[in-house]
Design a protein around this motif. Structure first.
Motif, PDB file in Angstrom:
ATOM      1  N   ALA A 206       0.833  -1.201   0.000  1.00  0.00           N
ATOM      2  CA  ALA A 206       0.000   0.000   0.000  1.00  0.00           C
ATOM      3  C   ALA A 206       0.869   1.253   0.000  1.00  0.00           C
ATOM      4  CB  ALA A 206      -0.920   0.000   1.216  1.00  0.00           C
ATOM      5  N   GLU A 209      -2.080   7.552  -2.429  1.00  0.00           N
ATOM      6  CA  GLU A 209      -2.682   7.590  -3.771  1.00  0.00           C
ATOM      7  C   GLU A 209      -1.812   8.337  -4.773  1.00  0.00           C
ATOM      8  OE1 GLU A 209      -7.036   8.382  -5.873  1.00  0.00           O
ATOM      9  OE2 GLU A 209      -6.706   8.908  -3.764  1.00  0.00           O
ATOM     10  N   VAL A 237      -1.452  -1.164  -4.167  1.00  0.00           N
ATOM     11  CA  VAL A 237      -2.781  -0.590  -3.940  1.00  0.00           C
ATOM     12  C   VAL A 237      -2.621   0.712  -3.164  1.00  0.00           C
ATOM     13  CG1 VAL A 237      -3.891  -2.863  -3.942  1.00  0.00           C
ATOM     14  CG2 VAL A 237      -3.109  -1.854  -1.772  1.00  0.00           C
ATOM     15  N   LYS A 238      -3.691   1.493  -3.123  1.00  0.00           N
ATOM     16  CA  LYS A 238      -3.613   2.753  -2.392  1.00  0.00           C
ATOM     17  C   LYS A 238      -3.869   2.529  -0.908  1.00  0.00           C
ATOM     18  CE  LYS A 238      -8.394   4.271  -3.234  1.00  0.00           C
ATOM     19  NZ  LYS A 238      -9.239   5.348  -3.817  1.00  0.00           N
ATOM     20  N   THR A 239      -3.276   3.394  -0.104  1.00  0.00           N
ATOM     21  CA  THR A 239      -3.424   3.335   1.348  1.00  0.00           C
ATOM     22  C   THR A 239      -4.908   3.363   1.730  1.00  0.00           C
ATOM     23  OG1 THR A 239      -1.303   4.420   1.674  1.00  0.00           O
ATOM     24  CG2 THR A 239      -2.851   4.500   3.502  1.00  0.00           C
ATOM     25  N   THR A 241      -6.740   0.531   1.570  1.00  0.00           N
ATOM     26  CA  THR A 241      -7.307  -0.693   1.012  1.00  0.00           C
ATOM     27  C   THR A 241      -7.221  -1.814   2.035  1.00  0.00           C
ATOM     28  OG1 THR A 241      -6.640  -0.049  -1.222  1.00  0.00           O
ATOM     29  CG2 THR A 241      -7.078  -2.386  -0.852  1.00  0.00           C
ATOM     30  N   ASP A 242      -8.213  -2.681   2.068  1.00  0.00           N
ATOM     31  CA  ASP A 242      -8.180  -3.862   2.924  1.00  0.00           C
ATOM     32  C   ASP A 242      -7.152  -4.833   2.339  1.00  0.00           C
ATOM     33  OD1 ASP A 242      -8.688  -6.507   3.946  1.00  0.00           O
ATOM     34  OD2 ASP A 242     -10.649  -5.803   4.646  1.00  0.00           O
ATOM     35  N   LEU A 243      -6.003  -4.964   2.999  1.00  0.00           N
ATOM     36  CA  LEU A 243      -4.905  -5.745   2.443  1.00  0.00           C
ATOM     37  C   LEU A 243      -5.237  -7.229   2.362  1.00  0.00           C
ATOM     38  CD1 LEU A 243      -1.683  -4.114   3.944  1.00  0.00           C
ATOM     39  CD2 LEU A 243      -3.044  -3.461   1.958  1.00  0.00           C
ATOM     40  N   GLU A 245      -8.185  -8.609   1.940  1.00  0.00           N
ATOM     41  CA  GLU A 245      -9.100  -8.793   0.812  1.00  0.00           C
ATOM     42  C   GLU A 245      -8.350  -8.682  -0.514  1.00  0.00           C
ATOM     43  OE1 GLU A 245     -12.803  -6.325  -1.109  1.00  0.00           O
ATOM     44  OE2 GLU A 245     -12.759  -6.565   1.080  1.00  0.00           O
ATOM     45  N   ALA A 246      -7.431  -7.716  -0.594  1.00  0.00           N
ATOM     46  CA  ALA A 246      -6.659  -7.522  -1.817  1.00  0.00           C
ATOM     47  C   ALA A 246      -5.748  -8.714  -2.097  1.00  0.00           C
ATOM     48  CB  ALA A 246      -5.838  -6.235  -1.716  1.00  0.00           C
TER      49      ALA A 246
END
Length: 260
Positions: A206, A209, A237-239, A241-243, A245-246
């Protein structure tokens, strides 16, 4: 695995194997570029070949360099084969081998030659970008700083040699860390990682953005090289985000791609 240093005895068929040379392009053919390599002591020319597949091993969309007769490139001797004439030999060259970067850098960094700093890993897309992970073997030595040099003089020196007549490759020095998570964070340089989650060779990283494009890199290159360096498949991913889940989604996407 630690990359062999420039002083390593490679145990191969010629003392020239594993060394860097200046290759003078003479002509080109279906098999590659025929070159002359001049002995620094005697001035004698040795026959050499830079295979076409090696010279043009470039990322998608990258324009191949001009390698016309009379041009010169810095290359690594990777082997010796029989020459065109009986009893003669031909040096086989590479401009894409990761070891070429290592040897050029060692020519500028005394700490690599005396063993105070070692190269732990290299991830390279030749002609574009290389990440080099380094670590000290002696307490108090700044491995990354030693390789970069004051005013980036050492790094620029190696980079300029690497790109002599061939491409615009950028070199990045990464501080190695024994902890896999810390190493992954370092490998994402130059962006700042706010959080990361890695499991079984997959990683979600993360970043803020405004740093997303830099973290991913053009064509995904920065994330790709960070992954190669650390042994992960990396998705940025951008800060916020549910890591978890990603990461689950990344694993599912890779499984679907393998099936289809």
């Amino acid at each position: 695995m630690t990359v062999q240093t420039i002083l390593s005895d490679l145990g191969l068929e010629s003392p020239l194997v594993g060394t860097t040379v200046t290759a003078h392009i003479r002509s080109s053919g279906p098999d590659g570029f025929r070159c002359a390599v001049y002995d620094v002591a005697t001035g004698e020319a040795r026959d050499a070949l830079l295979p076409r597949a090696d010279a043009f091993d470039l990322p998608e969309g990258a324009a191949p360099p001009e390698l016309a007769a009379g041009s010169k490139v810095i290359a690594l001797v990777v082997g010796v084969t029989a020459g065109a004439d009986p009893g003669s030999e031909r040096l086989m060259l590479s401009v894409t081998a990761p070891e070429l970067v290592e040897r050029l850098l060692a020519g500028f960094v005394d700490e690599l030659l005396n063993g105070k700093v070692v190269i732990k890993a290299i991830a390279r897309v030749a002609g574009t970008k290389t990440k080099i992970a380094v670590a000290p073997t002696v307490t108090g030595v700044d491995a990354r700083g030693a390789c970069i040099g004051r005013g980036a003089s050492r790094l620029k020196g190696a980079q300029n040699l690497l790109n002599h007549g061939y491409g615009r490759e950028r070199l990045e020095i990464i501080e190695y860390a024994k902890d896999p998570a810390a190493f992954l964070v370092n490998a994402m340089n130059p962006v700042q990682v706010t959080d990361a989650l890695a499991e079984r060779g997959n990683a979600i990283v993360a970043v803020e953005e405004h740093q997303l494009s830099g973290g991913i890199g053009e064509g995904g290159l920065n994330a790709q090289l960070a992954g190669r360096l650390t042994g992960h498949y990396v998705r940025v991913v951008k800060t916020g985000t549910d890591l978890r889940e990603a990461l689950d989604q990344l694993v599912a996407d890779k499984a679907a791609a393998e099936k289809g």
